[in-house]
Design an enzyme around this catalytic site. Sequence first.
Site, PDB file in Angstrom:
ATOM      1  NE  ARG A 192      -2.419  -0.089   3.765  1.00 27.17           N
ATOM      2  CZ  ARG A 192      -3.179   0.340   4.758  1.00 27.17           C
ATOM      3  NH1 ARG A 192      -4.492   0.400   4.605  1.00 27.17           N
ATOM      4  NH2 ARG A 192      -2.659   0.693   5.904  1.00 27.17           N
TER       5      ARG A 192
ATOM      6  CB  THR B 261      -2.804   7.000  -2.550  1.00 31.20           C
ATOM      7  OG1 THR B 261      -2.051   5.787  -2.747  1.00 31.20           O
ATOM      8  CG2 THR B 261      -2.022   8.165  -3.130  1.00 31.20           C
TER       9      THR B 261
ATOM     10  CG  ASP C 102       3.051  -2.679   8.849  1.00 27.89           C
ATOM     11  OD1 ASP C 102       3.345  -3.835   8.489  1.00 27.89           O
ATOM     12  OD2 ASP C 102       2.997  -1.726   8.050  1.00 27.89           O
TER      13      ASP C 102
ATOM     14  CG  ASP D 141       6.644  -2.748   9.607  1.00 25.61           C
ATOM     15  OD1 ASP D 141       7.220  -3.124   8.569  1.00 25.61           O
ATOM     16  OD2 ASP D 141       6.307  -1.569   9.821  1.00 25.61           O
TER      17      ASP D 141
END
Length: 212
Positions: free
Chosen positions: A102, A106, A198, A201
């Site tokens: 991603r 945006t 995340d 991550d």
Amino acid sequence: MKLHIVDHPLIRHKLALLRDEKRSMPEFKKLLHEIGLLMAFDVTQDLETEETVVKTPVAVARADKLVQQPVLVTILRAGIGMLNPFMEILPNARVGFLGMNRDEETLQPHSYYNKIPMQALDNKVLLIDPMLATGGSALNALDFLAEKGVTDVTFICLVAAPEGVEAIHARYPNVDIYTAALDEKLNEKGYIVPGLGDAGDRIFGTGDDENL
Ligand code: PRP
Ligand code: URA
């Protein structure tokens, strides 16, 4: 609505541990793997079996075997953490990869790689990504598969936001979604709330969290 929340005390317990910001990278990966195995039990309950016979050391037994193993497709990178338990439980399953990430501004997915086995055309496909947030990545993957002629797709995630579920159902009303949890909402950065942060991550240690 084809939304299945895979609800089991062990899954709820392990998800509680996994969400904790203090969870270390190895613990996070192990919990994701274990939840994936538990979810696989539910996700695969409609797979077709056929009756065969096997010779045990004692006698001949009538025994069911899977007619076909589904094709697994995962969305890189975080999907890898949830792909492994499905590969373990379905060792003959062929595996495809869709690489995308991603854009942080945006929130649109950017594709960088794809490799899908041709058997996806006439098999059930389990599309795996632990996080369903805006739904942009899942829709990108579903569009890719539809363009290739893949017709039978089930989406499997760990945590879903209502926005992502609605986005999939608006464009692909026949796609079943399996998730361990349906969370509250997205925040202004497109993260699932409360979520787990995340996923990529936390699986691969690329965040700046000192617990990694
Ligand atoms: C994460 C996650 C999903 C996506 C979900 O991947 O694994 O693919 O975000 O968000 P969406 O529903 O709003 O599209 P990310 O793009 O962060 O890439 P990564 O797996 O490489 O970390
Ligand atoms: N991707 C993640 O890894 N986490 C979120 O909360 C949203 C998208």
